[in-house]
Design an enzyme around this catalytic site. Sequence first.
Site, PDB file in Angstrom:
ATOM      1  N   HIS A  66       0.763  -1.162  -0.193  1.00 16.76           N
ATOM      2  CA  HIS A  66      -0.082   0.062  -0.032  1.00 16.76           C
ATOM      3  C   HIS A  66       0.856   1.048  -0.050  1.00 16.76           C
ATOM      4  O   HIS A  66       2.010   1.388   0.442  1.00 16.76           O
ATOM      5  CB  HIS A  66      -1.047  -0.146   1.115  1.00 16.76           C
ATOM      6  CG  HIS A  66      -0.428  -0.040   2.459  1.00 16.76           C
ATOM      7  ND1 HIS A  66       0.189   1.353   3.071  1.00 16.76           N
ATOM      8  CD2 HIS A  66      -0.095  -0.962   3.393  1.00 16.76           C
ATOM      9  CE1 HIS A  66       0.351   0.918   4.396  1.00 16.76           C
ATOM     10  NE2 HIS A  66       0.486  -0.317   4.563  1.00 16.76           N
TER      11      HIS A  66
ATOM     12  N   ASP B 162      -0.204   4.289   1.045  1.00 22.31           N
ATOM     13  CA  ASP B 162      -0.521   5.439   2.195  1.00 22.31           C
ATOM     14  C   ASP B 162       0.317   5.260   3.400  1.00 22.31           C
ATOM     15  O   ASP B 162       0.698   4.101   3.759  1.00 22.31           O
ATOM     16  CB  ASP B 162      -1.917   5.319   2.316  1.00 22.31           C
ATOM     17  CG  ASP B 162      -2.727   4.167   2.787  1.00 22.31           C
ATOM     18  OD1 ASP B 162      -2.275   3.134   2.276  1.00 22.31           O
ATOM     19  OD2 ASP B 162      -3.382   4.103   3.759  1.00 22.31           O
TER      20      ASP B 162
ATOM     21  N   ASP C  87       6.114   1.155   7.719  1.00 22.25           N
ATOM     22  CA  ASP C  87       5.037   0.885   7.242  1.00 22.25           C
ATOM     23  C   ASP C  87       4.394   1.880   6.339  1.00 22.25           C
ATOM     24  O   ASP C  87       3.851   2.834   6.482  1.00 22.25           O
ATOM     25  CB  ASP C  87       3.832   0.904   8.350  1.00 22.25           C
ATOM     26  CG  ASP C  87       2.458   0.320   8.089  1.00 22.25           C
ATOM     27  OD1 ASP C  87       2.505  -0.447   6.975  1.00 22.25           O
ATOM     28  OD2 ASP C  87       1.504   0.485   8.935  1.00 22.25           O
TER      29      ASP C  87
ATOM     30  N   GLU D 163      -4.899   1.941   2.720  1.00 17.33           N
ATOM     31  CA  GLU D 163      -4.786   0.753   3.777  1.00 17.33           C
ATOM     32  C   GLU D 163      -5.225   1.014   5.149  1.00 17.33           C
ATOM     33  O   GLU D 163      -5.481   0.407   5.912  1.00 17.33           O
ATOM     34  CB  GLU D 163      -3.713   0.136   3.372  1.00 17.33           C
ATOM     35  CG  GLU D 163      -3.608  -1.523   3.997  1.00 17.33           C
ATOM     36  CD  GLU D 163      -2.930  -1.367   5.574  1.00 17.33           C
ATOM     37  OE1 GLU D 163      -3.075  -2.328   5.952  1.00 17.33           O
ATOM     38  OE2 GLU D 163      -2.446  -0.313   5.856  1.00 17.33           O
ATOM     39  N   GLU D 164      -4.582   2.367   5.291  1.00 15.96           N
ATOM     40  CA  GLU D 164      -4.264   2.693   6.796  1.00 15.96           C
ATOM     41  C   GLU D 164      -5.695   3.416   7.326  1.00 15.96           C
ATOM     42  O   GLU D 164      -5.895   3.862   8.260  1.00 15.96           O
ATOM     43  CB  GLU D 164      -3.437   3.653   7.033  1.00 15.96           C
ATOM     44  CG  GLU D 164      -1.991   3.164   6.527  1.00 15.96           C
ATOM     45  CD  GLU D 164      -1.297   2.333   7.550  1.00 15.96           C
ATOM     46  OE1 GLU D 164      -2.173   1.796   8.547  1.00 15.96           O
ATOM     47  OE2 GLU D 164      -0.303   1.803   7.385  1.00 15.96           O
TER      48      GLU D 164
ATOM     49  N   GLU E 236       4.273  -6.008   3.793  1.00 14.33           N
ATOM     50  CA  GLU E 236       4.194  -5.489   4.909  1.00 14.33           C
ATOM     51  C   GLU E 236       5.385  -5.532   5.822  1.00 14.33           C
ATOM     52  O   GLU E 236       6.060  -6.576   5.742  1.00 14.33           O
ATOM     53  CB  GLU E 236       3.008  -5.872   5.814  1.00 14.33           C
ATOM     54  CG  GLU E 236       1.585  -5.600   5.137  1.00 14.33           C
ATOM     55  CD  GLU E 236       1.280  -4.562   5.643  1.00 14.33           C
ATOM     56  OE1 GLU E 236       1.824  -3.579   6.424  1.00 14.33           O
ATOM     57  OE2 GLU E 236      -0.040  -4.024   5.258  1.00 14.33           O
TER      58      GLU E 236
ATOM     59  N   HIS F  80       4.059   3.185  12.309  1.00 16.45           N
ATOM     60  CA  HIS F  80       3.201   4.437  12.997  1.00 16.45           C
ATOM     61  C   HIS F  80       3.855   5.268  14.088  1.00 16.45           C
ATOM     62  O   HIS F  80       3.322   6.171  14.573  1.00 16.45           O
ATOM     63  CB  HIS F  80       1.865   4.079  13.287  1.00 16.45           C
ATOM     64  CG  HIS F  80       0.967   3.159  12.281  1.00 16.45           C
ATOM     65  ND1 HIS F  80      -0.211   2.548  12.638  1.00 16.45           N
ATOM     66  CD2 HIS F  80       1.374   2.853  11.147  1.00 16.45           C
ATOM     67  CE1 HIS F  80      -0.779   2.297  11.604  1.00 16.45           C
ATOM     68  NE2 HIS F  80       0.220   2.180  10.670  1.00 16.45           N
TER      69      HIS F  80
END
Length: 367
Positions: A85, A87, A111, A141-142, A170, A344
Amino acid sequence: MMMSTGEGAAPTTLTVVSLDLTGDLIALFRQVVDIESVSGNERALADEVEIALRQLPHLRVARDGDTVIAKTELGRAERVVIAGHLDTVPVAGNLPSRLVGDVVYGRGTADMKGGVAVALAAAAALTEPTRDISWIFYDHEEVEATLNSLTRIAAERPDWLAGDFAVLMEPTAARIEGGCQGTMRFTITTSGLASHSARSWLGHNAIHDAAEPLARLAGYQARVVEVDGLTYREGLNAVGIRGGIAGNVIPDSCQITVNYRFAPDRDVAAAQAHCREVFDGYQVDFVDAVAGARPGLDLPLAAEFVAAVGGTPTGKLGWTDVARFAALGIPAVNFGPGDPGKAHADDEFCPVADLHSCYQGLLRWLG
């Protein structure tokens, strides 16, 4: 180079950085990181990815919204899907990226822009792969699952996701994490009778009644279960509580929100039945639920992947989009650079060694 944004967007323009997919991997990684792409703002990065991939003659490239897919069409007996992903979660003063020794810091480094950079570089390098490959770079995705572009594509363009095996890039610290846990949220509601707090005996305190279900949670023994040779540790935890009317009113309602992370040997129905059993006697209302995914590492194609990248696979403790592929009948694993524990985080980072390890692993497997 200047270009217009995609169909349906406002008539604005952006400056294209022109990603170099065949140059230095770390330089490419930092370019990808430095294009801010918080969920909902992926277009600039999607534009860059599309332009770079369209320059590779061995790939057929298509786009849907801010999702870009590039496919080889060599007529191989098997097709592999490699996805990541674009984003990230919101920036926290951690852009642009910084290279400190052998570590790159910045939003998305863990991530999962490391996985995106590795996949882009491998897509350029694997001009004659041993299996056909679908490279998928997707958006949203987030955020909530309904916005995830794989939800739309699975419904409208399932052929885009078709394959015999899938790898989600991932963060796994460059180790294989097979399958994933399922996850669900539900609420437990206790009911009382409102009254003035000066005359509390005339009412019934719903918040006080929450003590018993909270005690069940505190004493709950989560399963540690083996599925297809990998170990998954479950969790059942209160993640929120709400109640109260005013500072002088006995509350007539209290609601506890619970999150259940369950091993992939249980489907959603079985997981819900278990939660109802744990909280027998209480009102249980399910808010959302998604199934996990079994590892599928017993397949010959998966075994070859494990042999090529090395290491000992472990179970994925969390939910990822491997579950979407599993729902389509495609076994999938997680494998990408970066420590998932730093996803994150404000000091999010990715070791340079992880990038090279994942890149070389893909080339050994598919080259």
